[in-house]
Write a protein that holds these residues in place. Structure first.
Motif, PDB file in Angstrom:
ATOM      1  N   LYS A 138       7.447   3.032  12.543  1.00 25.16           N
ATOM      2  CA  LYS A 138       8.569   2.568  13.370  1.00 25.16           C
ATOM      3  C   LYS A 138       8.114   1.468  14.327  1.00 25.16           C
ATOM      4  O   LYS A 138       8.790   0.450  14.490  1.00 25.16           O
ATOM      5  N   TYR A 143       9.774   0.049   6.995  1.00 24.47           N
ATOM      6  CA  TYR A 143      10.678   0.997   6.350  1.00 24.47           C
ATOM      7  C   TYR A 143       9.898   1.732   5.260  1.00 24.47           C
ATOM      8  O   TYR A 143       9.125   1.116   4.513  1.00 24.47           O
ATOM      9  N   TYR A 144      10.083   3.041   5.159  1.00 20.37           N
ATOM     10  CA  TYR A 144       9.536   3.784   4.028  1.00 20.37           C
ATOM     11  C   TYR A 144      10.345   5.052   3.829  1.00 20.37           C
ATOM     12  O   TYR A 144      10.956   5.574   4.766  1.00 20.37           O
ATOM     13  N   LYS A 145      10.370   5.505   2.595  1.00 19.31           N
ATOM     14  CA  LYS A 145      11.098   6.727   2.249  1.00 19.31           C
ATOM     15  C   LYS A 145      10.529   7.265   0.949  1.00 19.31           C
ATOM     16  O   LYS A 145      10.251   6.503   0.021  1.00 19.31           O
ATOM     17  N   HIS A 158       9.194   1.314   0.194  1.00 22.39           N
ATOM     18  CA  HIS A 158       8.720   0.830   1.489  1.00 22.39           C
ATOM     19  C   HIS A 158       8.822  -0.683   1.586  1.00 22.39           C
ATOM     20  O   HIS A 158       8.866  -1.377   0.574  1.00 22.39           O
ATOM     21  N   SER A 159       8.868  -1.147   2.819  1.00 21.44           N
ATOM     22  CA  SER A 159       8.867  -2.590   3.040  1.00 21.44           C
ATOM     23  C   SER A 159       7.466  -3.113   2.773  1.00 21.44           C
ATOM     24  O   SER A 159       6.496  -2.366   2.778  1.00 21.44           O
TER      25      SER A 159
END
Length: 193
Positions: A138, A143-145, A158-159
């Motif tokens: 953060k 971004y990640y998931k 992820h970015s």
């Protein structure tokens, strides 16, 4: 007009008529990227951002089980560091390439150590608890998931960016992800003074 005076003034006229480019400013100057962090290094030891104070940092976020993008990006960062080792060893010693996992469940210190050691001898691998990784991601606008799959075969969305950070932790620039390692080395030389 006196020719001698004209000869003296001509260079000044050229300088005065030439628009001087403003000094280049780092593209990420003033961005809210980065913050203090506490993670675990590839040797299983606690480490904070303070361990890198006074060094330029390349911050790359990814995961070791990535089938394509992460290994290529980290390979390019490692190759860029090897180019710097040869062309400007003094600068290279002041740059620390850092890989931060976004998959702490699988990326234990040992796994991260094996991964980063394949790319550059000074590359540092960092992992941590899911909460620690969530915070650092953060703070660095990553971004990640976790994607769908089995417990042993999931992918991570992820970015994809590599930040060049100043010795005091401020963001300087995004390093190019596409193209040859020389482009990364050139961008580091451009902003690391």
């Amino acid at each position: 007009m006196n020719t001698r005076l004209l000869a003296l003034l001509a260079p000044l006229a050229v300088i005065a008529c030439s628009p001087e480019a403003p000094p280049a400013r780092p593209p990420l100057e003033g961005a809210r990227i980065g913050a203090p962090f506490a993670l675990t290094n590839q040797d299983g030891k606690p480490i904070t951002d303070a361990a890198f104070a006074g060094k330029y940092r390349i911050m790359y976020f990814g995961y070791t089980f990535c089938p394509d993008v992460c290994p290529v990006d980290v390979q390019n960062i490692g190759a860029a560091m090897k180019l710097l080792d040869k062309s400007d060893p003094e600068l290279a010693q002041r740059v620390v390439p850092i890989f931060v996992t976004i998959d702490p469940e699988r990326d234990t210190p040992g796994v991260v150590k094996q991964f980063v050691s394949a790319f550059h001898p000074r590359m540092v691998g960092l992992t941590g608890s899911p909460e620690q990784i969530a915070k650092v991601a953060k703070d660095f606008a990553i971004y990640y998931k976790r994607g769908k799959g089995t417990p042993d075969g999931y992918m991570m969305d992820h970015s994809r960016q590599a930040y060049l950070m100043a010795p005091d932790g401020r963001p300087l620039a995004l390093l190019p992800q596409e193209g040859p390692p020389q482009a990364i080395a050139d961008e580091i030389k451009r902003w690391a003074k």
